[in-house]
Motif scaffolding. Sequence first.
Motif, PDB file in Angstrom:
ATOM      1  N   ARG A 205      -2.456  30.017  32.609  1.00 26.14           N
ATOM      2  CA  ARG A 205      -3.765  30.658  32.596  1.00 26.14           C
ATOM      3  C   ARG A 205      -4.444  30.435  31.250  1.00 26.14           C
ATOM      4  NH1 ARG A 205      -0.770  34.801  35.482  1.00 26.14           N
ATOM      5  NH2 ARG A 205      -1.798  35.385  37.424  1.00 26.14           N
ATOM      6  N   SER A 206      -5.754  30.409  31.275  1.00 29.66           N
ATOM      7  CA  SER A 206      -6.488  30.437  30.014  1.00 29.66           C
ATOM      8  C   SER A 206      -6.306  31.814  29.388  1.00 29.66           C
ATOM      9  CB  SER A 206      -7.974  30.164  30.260  1.00 29.66           C
ATOM     10  OG  SER A 206      -8.553  31.245  30.987  1.00 29.66           O
ATOM     11  N   TRP A 207      -6.580  31.918  28.105  1.00 29.54           N
ATOM     12  CA  TRP A 207      -6.465  33.227  27.461  1.00 29.54           C
ATOM     13  C   TRP A 207      -7.365  34.274  28.118  1.00 29.54           C
ATOM     14  CZ3 TRP A 207      -3.026  35.626  24.764  1.00 29.54           C
ATOM     15  CH2 TRP A 207      -2.109  34.915  23.991  1.00 29.54           C
ATOM     16  N   PRO A 208      -8.633  33.966  28.404  1.00 33.76           N
ATOM     17  CA  PRO A 208      -9.450  34.989  29.085  1.00 33.76           C
ATOM     18  C   PRO A 208      -8.863  35.415  30.423  1.00 33.76           C
ATOM     19  CG  PRO A 208     -10.860  33.300  28.134  1.00 33.76           C
ATOM     20  CD  PRO A 208      -9.457  32.800  27.999  1.00 33.76           C
ATOM     21  N   ASP A 209      -8.321  34.448  31.192  1.00 31.95           N
ATOM     22  CA  ASP A 209      -7.742  34.800  32.491  1.00 31.95           C
ATOM     23  C   ASP A 209      -6.481  35.645  32.328  1.00 31.95           C
ATOM     24  OD1 ASP A 209      -9.733  33.469  33.800  1.00 31.95           O
ATOM     25  OD2 ASP A 209      -8.561  31.666  34.210  1.00 31.95           O
ATOM     26  N   LEU A 210      -5.664  35.319  31.335  1.00 33.99           N
ATOM     27  CA  LEU A 210      -4.440  36.083  31.100  1.00 33.99           C
ATOM     28  C   LEU A 210      -4.765  37.527  30.732  1.00 33.99           C
ATOM     29  CD1 LEU A 210      -1.375  36.307  30.705  1.00 33.99           C
ATOM     30  CD2 LEU A 210      -1.684  35.411  28.382  1.00 33.99           C
ATOM     31  N   ILE A 211      -5.699  37.712  29.813  1.00 32.87           N
ATOM     32  CA  ILE A 211      -6.067  39.070  29.401  1.00 32.87           C
ATOM     33  C   ILE A 211      -6.722  39.821  30.554  1.00 32.87           C
ATOM     34  CG2 ILE A 211      -7.435  40.436  27.784  1.00 32.87           C
ATOM     35  CD1 ILE A 211      -4.995  38.906  26.615  1.00 32.87           C
ATOM     36  N   ALA A 212      -7.582  39.132  31.304  1.00 30.44           N
ATOM     37  CA  ALA A 212      -8.244  39.787  32.439  1.00 30.44           C
ATOM     38  C   ALA A 212      -7.228  40.236  33.480  1.00 30.44           C
ATOM     39  CB  ALA A 212      -9.263  38.834  33.065  1.00 30.44           C
ATOM     40  N   ALA A 213      -6.201  39.417  33.730  1.00 30.58           N
ATOM     41  CA  ALA A 213      -5.179  39.783  34.710  1.00 30.58           C
ATOM     42  C   ALA A 213      -4.402  41.013  34.248  1.00 30.58           C
ATOM     43  CB  ALA A 213      -4.232  38.607  34.937  1.00 30.58           C
ATOM     44  N   ILE A 214      -4.058  41.066  32.976  1.00 31.07           N
ATOM     45  CA  ILE A 214      -3.330  42.223  32.442  1.00 31.07           C
ATOM     46  C   ILE A 214      -4.172  43.487  32.561  1.00 31.07           C
ATOM     47  CG2 ILE A 214      -2.486  43.256  30.290  1.00 31.07           C
ATOM     48  CD1 ILE A 214      -1.478  40.448  29.515  1.00 31.07           C
ATOM     49  N   LEU A 215      -5.420  43.409  32.145  1.00 27.31           N
ATOM     50  CA  LEU A 215      -6.279  44.595  32.174  1.00 27.31           C
ATOM     51  C   LEU A 215      -6.549  45.051  33.601  1.00 27.31           C
ATOM     52  CD1 LEU A 215      -8.812  43.643  29.356  1.00 27.31           C
ATOM     53  CD2 LEU A 215      -7.007  45.368  29.243  1.00 27.31           C
TER      54      LEU A 215
END
Length: 327
Positions: A205-215
């Motif tokens: 995942r891109s960093w934005p996608d990784l953070i969005a998935a966690i949140l």
Amino acid sequence: MERDDYLETAVRDVLTGDDLAVDRRIGHAALLLATAGAAGPADRLITQWQTVTGRPASALAPDAVRARGWAMLFEARGDRPQWAESLPPLDLDAEERAHQAFLTRQVSDLDGLFEGSPVAGAIGALAPGRPDPVRAALAAGDPDGWAGLVTNRPEPDVAALAATRPLARRLVEGADPLGLGPDWPQQCAGALIAALRERYPAGTRSWPDLIAAILRLRGQRPGRPATPAGIAAAEHRLGVRLPDDYRDFLTVTDGLPADVVFPRLLPAAELRTEDDVVIISAPATVLLARTGGDWHAVEVDLTFGSSAHPSFRALLERHLRLLEASA
């Protein structure tokens, strides 16, 4: 509706259908669970679908009846889940009137027969009309009568059921007109989530996608990114250049709020060093440590033992996997 047949077909659609088929199937399954009083499994299924596909909630409500159905259920349950925040608000009184007109509209045996033809309108106007018994049962406020009429259908129109405002509260409270039972919704959601993960493997995942998935799985909102100047100031104060993946993280979000089993990740302005490690959490249980020229992320746990990860990103990816497993 045979529950086992439904679930087998739904899993197959998720694994082998195109993206539109996946969205249609997940949307129907989630509404099916919600109309059985299983809001938790329905929300969990949609949240996982959003996490692995990145598609907006509007893809699950592409027409007026489905959008109306979700809106009526949200009103009845008294809250609007995070996954639905992007859905536009509706005038529920106007939607109730529109739905009543939809339920009582006369139908014809010739409906759809000449669809797309210039004569379709004329033929439809001349054909004798009659009430649709399935919709008429909903218009009469009779969910059990509706269920009796659709019991042999492989995919009952649960959107029309959910959109019937006088019935929504009874559905949310567990009326369960299709008789799905207390355990099947969890089983259905779990099987479809497993199919979604198989269909859409995490990959990189891109960093934005990784953070969005966690949140998204935490039910939290995104924060502001750190500025390049803020990162540079932190590095100057600490006397060290932060690892590249951690710097990438900060450019997406300047820290993260705490979760049940994960501490708050500090913003750049609050980072500090101690004994040659960079403390990046409060309490100080997540550290960045350098051995040789390589950075590692360390989770300190005095009860179960500390864990070292090859990178900060690896730590967050493990956190995401744990969130997915517990969702």
